[in-house]
Design an enzyme around this catalytic site. Structure first.
Site, short mmCIF file in Angstrom:
data_model
loop_
_atom_site.label_atom_id
_atom_site.label_comp_id
_atom_site.label_asym_id
_atom_site.label_seq_id
_atom_site.Cartn_x
_atom_site.Cartn_y
_atom_site.Cartn_z
N CYS A 181 21.16 44.11 40.32
CA CYS A 181 20.14 45.15 40.40
C CYS A 181 20.58 46.47 39.76
O CYS A 181 19.77 47.38 39.59
CB CYS A 181 19.74 45.39 41.85
SG CYS A 181 19.14 43.90 42.69
N HIS A 329 16.26 51.91 42.44
CA HIS A 329 15.98 50.48 42.47
C HIS A 329 15.08 50.19 43.66
O HIS A 329 15.34 50.64 44.78
CB HIS A 329 17.29 49.71 42.56
CG HIS A 329 17.14 48.29 42.98
ND1 HIS A 329 16.26 47.42 42.36
CD2 HIS A 329 17.73 47.58 43.98
CE1 HIS A 329 16.33 46.24 42.96
NE2 HIS A 329 17.21 46.31 43.93
N ASN A 359 11.19 43.51 45.38
CA ASN A 359 12.46 43.74 44.69
C ASN A 359 12.51 42.86 43.44
O ASN A 359 12.66 41.65 43.54
CB ASN A 359 13.61 43.41 45.65
CG ASN A 359 14.98 43.63 45.03
OD1 ASN A 359 15.13 43.73 43.82
ND2 ASN A 359 16.00 43.68 45.88
#
Length: 403
Positions: A181, A329, A359
């Site tokens: 990520c 993020h 996500n």
């Protein structure tokens, strides 16, 4: 850490628990302003003929003049998402959960999942094309394509296929970066290094992931979190006084890998004859589903991300008050809110689209940026503090000026 380009990435600051101060100051990201030289003394790479250090008038010119010490800035963005939308109510039909339970703990209500003939490569190409359109740059003028992903369609990488699909020439180079990520932040740093250190002019950075392929859809602790998407930006060379890549910080701590991973596992060998050699042939390798200790990942993020942003601000020489937008993020709304609170950034300066997409790993920052730019929220000259964090454990931040 070394980028796939062979460039050494900025030196890594001490692991978060040590709480080292000062951040990183990457050698190839900090230059004195370029000195104006007479044409015959300008430093150019790839010259085919040199006479006493002066480029010959007869020498063939490279496709793009490469003068070391330029600035770099983001001039275009784009994104792409799968057609299939999976709501919390949809998930409640296959696992014991509810929309209220998921939304209260994560802020997520929907996510997009690849289906049918859709591929991560296809999403990446669409996102890259849209970034080029916004930047008004032709594909043949792109020098490099960096695809930041942990879930490529091909074990050997996706970037070369994306390059071809976008229409770049074979004079450009494409490669993948895997940093989970945090991948998009690492991609931005690498693109800036290619421009400021090697004189590239246009670098496409794509963040794309399809974590739905590695989710256990019977595990309500993880299946509610992840979605698929791609986002892209075009990083372009500019004059040093227009530099939009202002400061960076990247860190990693392998001891935290146990809290978030998808490790390899071995299937039984399909061959019975080993010719008397124990353990040979090797068993076929596969990847497990995503395993996550949510409480530990939350603690890691709310502790390390604010420190990372502060170090990036130090690297940029800017105070926290200079931040126009906080773009994290998109992992969990509670993490986003906690980081904003620790940095004393009001909610109206926080970019979040987590509710609609979940996500999306390396895609989450460029996806959210693209929506914010196209909606008119982010304007030219705005300063953005972006930060990625995730498996590895890796985390990193970038202070960038849009446009």
């Amino acid at each position: 850490m070394v980028a796939a380009s062979g460039l050494a990435l900025p030196r890594v600051a001490a692991p978060c628990p040590a709480r080292a101060r000062g951040g990183l100051r990457s050698a190839f990201l900090r230059f004195a302003p370029p000195v104006a030289l007479p044409p015959q003394q300008q430093l150019r790479c790839c010259a085919s003929a040199v006479d006493d250090g002066v480029v010959s008038a007869e020498a063939s010119k490279p496709r793009l003049p490469r003068v070391i010490g330029m600035g770099s800035k983001i001039v275009g963005c784009g994104s792409a998402i799968p057609t299939l939308s999976v709501s919390n109510d949809d998930l409640s039909k296959i696992v014991e959960t509810s929309d209220e339970w998921i939304a209260a703990r994560t802020g997520i209500r929907n996510r997009r999942v690849l289906s049918g003939d859709e591929t991560l490569r296809g999403l990446s190409i669409q996102a890259a094309q849209r970034a080029l359109e916004m930047a008004q740059v032709k594909a043949e003028d792109v020098d490099a394509v960096i695809v930041c992903t942990s879930t490529p369609d091909d074990l050997f990488g996706t970037a070369a296929q994306v390059m071809s699909g976008v229409g770049c020439t074979t004079e450009a180079f494409g490669y993948d970066i895997t940093a989970a990520c945090s991948g998009f932040i690492v991609g931005l740093i690498t693109a800036s290094g290619l421009i400021k250190g090697l004189g590239f002019r246009n670098v496409l950075v794509v963040g794309a992931d399809a974590l739905s392929k590695f989710v256990d859809w019977t595990d309500r602790g993880t299946c509610i979190l992840f979605g698929d998407a791609a986002g892209a930006v075009l990083v372009q060379a500019c004059n040093a006084d227009e530099d939009g890549m202002l400061g960076f910080c990247v860190q990693s701590d392998g001891s935290g890998q146990k809290h978030l991973n998808a490790v390899t596992s071995n299937d039984e060998s399909i061959l019975s004859n080993t010719n008397g050699i124990p353990g040979f042939p090797p068993k076929k390798a596969t990847y497990s589903c995503i395993q996550m200790n949510g409480k530990e990942v939350f603690r890691f993020a709310v502790r390390c991300v604010p420190q990372s942003i502060e170090k990036a601000l130090d690297d940029a020489g800017l105070p926290a008050s200079s931040i126009d937008w906080l773009l994290l993020h998109q992992a969990n709304q509670r993490i986003i809110d906690a980081v904003a609170t620790r940095l004393d950034i009001p909610s109206n300066k926080v970019i979040s689209n987590l509710a609609n997409y979940g996500n999306t790993s390396a895609a989450s920052i460029p996806l959210a940026l693209d929506e914010a730019v196209r909606s008119g929220k982010v304007k030219a000259g705005d300063t953005i503090a972006a930060s990625g964090f995730g498996a590895g454990l890796t985390w990193g931040s970038a202070i960038v000026k849009w446009g």
